[in-house]
Design a protein around this motif. Structure first.
Motif, PDB file in Angstrom:
ATOM      1  N   LEU A 111       0.812  -1.223   0.000  1.00  0.00           N
ATOM      2  CA  LEU A 111       0.000   0.000   0.000  1.00  0.00           C
ATOM      3  C   LEU A 111       0.847   1.274   0.000  1.00  0.00           C
ATOM      4  N   VAL A 112       2.137   1.140   0.274  1.00  0.00           N
ATOM      5  CA  VAL A 112       3.012   2.307   0.317  1.00  0.00           C
ATOM      6  C   VAL A 112       3.417   2.670  -1.112  1.00  0.00           C
ATOM      7  N   PRO A 113       3.045   3.874  -1.566  1.00  0.00           N
ATOM      8  CA  PRO A 113       3.452   4.286  -2.912  1.00  0.00           C
ATOM      9  C   PRO A 113       4.975   4.285  -3.037  1.00  0.00           C
ATOM     10  N   SER A 114       5.474   3.975  -4.218  1.00  0.00           N
ATOM     11  CA  SER A 114       6.925   3.854  -4.413  1.00  0.00           C
ATOM     12  C   SER A 114       7.668   5.124  -4.009  1.00  0.00           C
ATOM     13  N   GLU A 115       7.078   6.290  -4.243  1.00  0.00           N
ATOM     14  CA  GLU A 115       7.770   7.536  -3.877  1.00  0.00           C
ATOM     15  C   GLU A 115       7.849   7.740  -2.366  1.00  0.00           C
ATOM     16  N   ASN A 116       7.083   6.961  -1.602  1.00  0.00           N
ATOM     17  CA  ASN A 116       7.124   7.073  -0.147  1.00  0.00           C
ATOM     18  C   ASN A 116       7.891   5.938   0.518  1.00  0.00           C
ATOM     19  N   ARG A 117       8.385   5.011  -0.267  1.00  0.00           N
ATOM     20  CA  ARG A 117       9.168   3.924   0.315  1.00  0.00           C
ATOM     21  C   ARG A 117      10.458   4.479   0.875  1.00  0.00           C
ATOM     22  N   LEU A 118      10.794   4.015   2.032  1.00  0.00           N
ATOM     23  CA  LEU A 118      12.031   4.493   2.655  1.00  0.00           C
ATOM     24  C   LEU A 118      13.215   3.893   1.957  1.00  0.00           C
ATOM     25  N   ARG A 119      14.176   4.727   1.701  1.00  0.00           N
ATOM     26  CA  ARG A 119      15.407   4.270   1.045  1.00  0.00           C
ATOM     27  C   ARG A 119      16.472   4.067   2.111  1.00  0.00           C
TER      28      ARG A 119
END
Length: 132
Positions: free
Chosen positions: A121-129
């Motif tokens: 459910l976490v959009p790719s732009e919000n995934r923690l790097r």
């Protein structure tokens, strides 16, 4: 469009739109019968006003920021008193603090979801790097 349609388009209650107008953050044309009339530019303006207020700005500071944005779009340098500059500098610090707090909150929510069974459910732009 009438105020009800503007409300539907922006998700802002009509009562709040009237308040924005009272605070001189939004204007409208008036027809002969007194009804407010809005166009597409009002949709964008109302959304901008709501965003600024939701970010923590007072209605007074929202009006200042909107005026500053308009001035910055002009070719001539804006006129700014020292008192206003000091107030804006304080607001800038407060905005940076709110941004840092929101960033920490966003990261905590993203991490929680990523670690749960619902990480999809976490959009790719919000995934923690994280470093590899």
């Amino acid at each position: 469009m009438k105020i009800g349609e503007l409300s539907e388009r922006t998700g802002i209650p009509t009562r709040m739109l009237r308040y924005y107008e009272q605070q001189e953050l939004l204007d409208s044309e008036r027809s002969a019968n007194g009804y407010r009339s809005y166009d597409e530019a009002h949709v964008e303006r109302a959304a901008r006003v709501r965003g600024l207020i939701q970010s923590g700005l007072s209605t007074r500071m929202t009006k200042v920021v909107l005026d500053l944005e308009r001035q910055c779009a002009l070719e001539t340098p804006p006129v700014c008193t020292r008192a206003l500059a000091e107030e804006l500098a304080q607001e800038l610090v407060a905005l940076e603090e709110r941004l840092a707090c929101l960033t920490r909150s966003r990261d905590a929510v993203a991490l929680y979801l990523e670690r749960s069974a619902h990480g999809d459910l976490v959009p790719s732009e919000n995934r923690l790097r994280r470093p590899a």
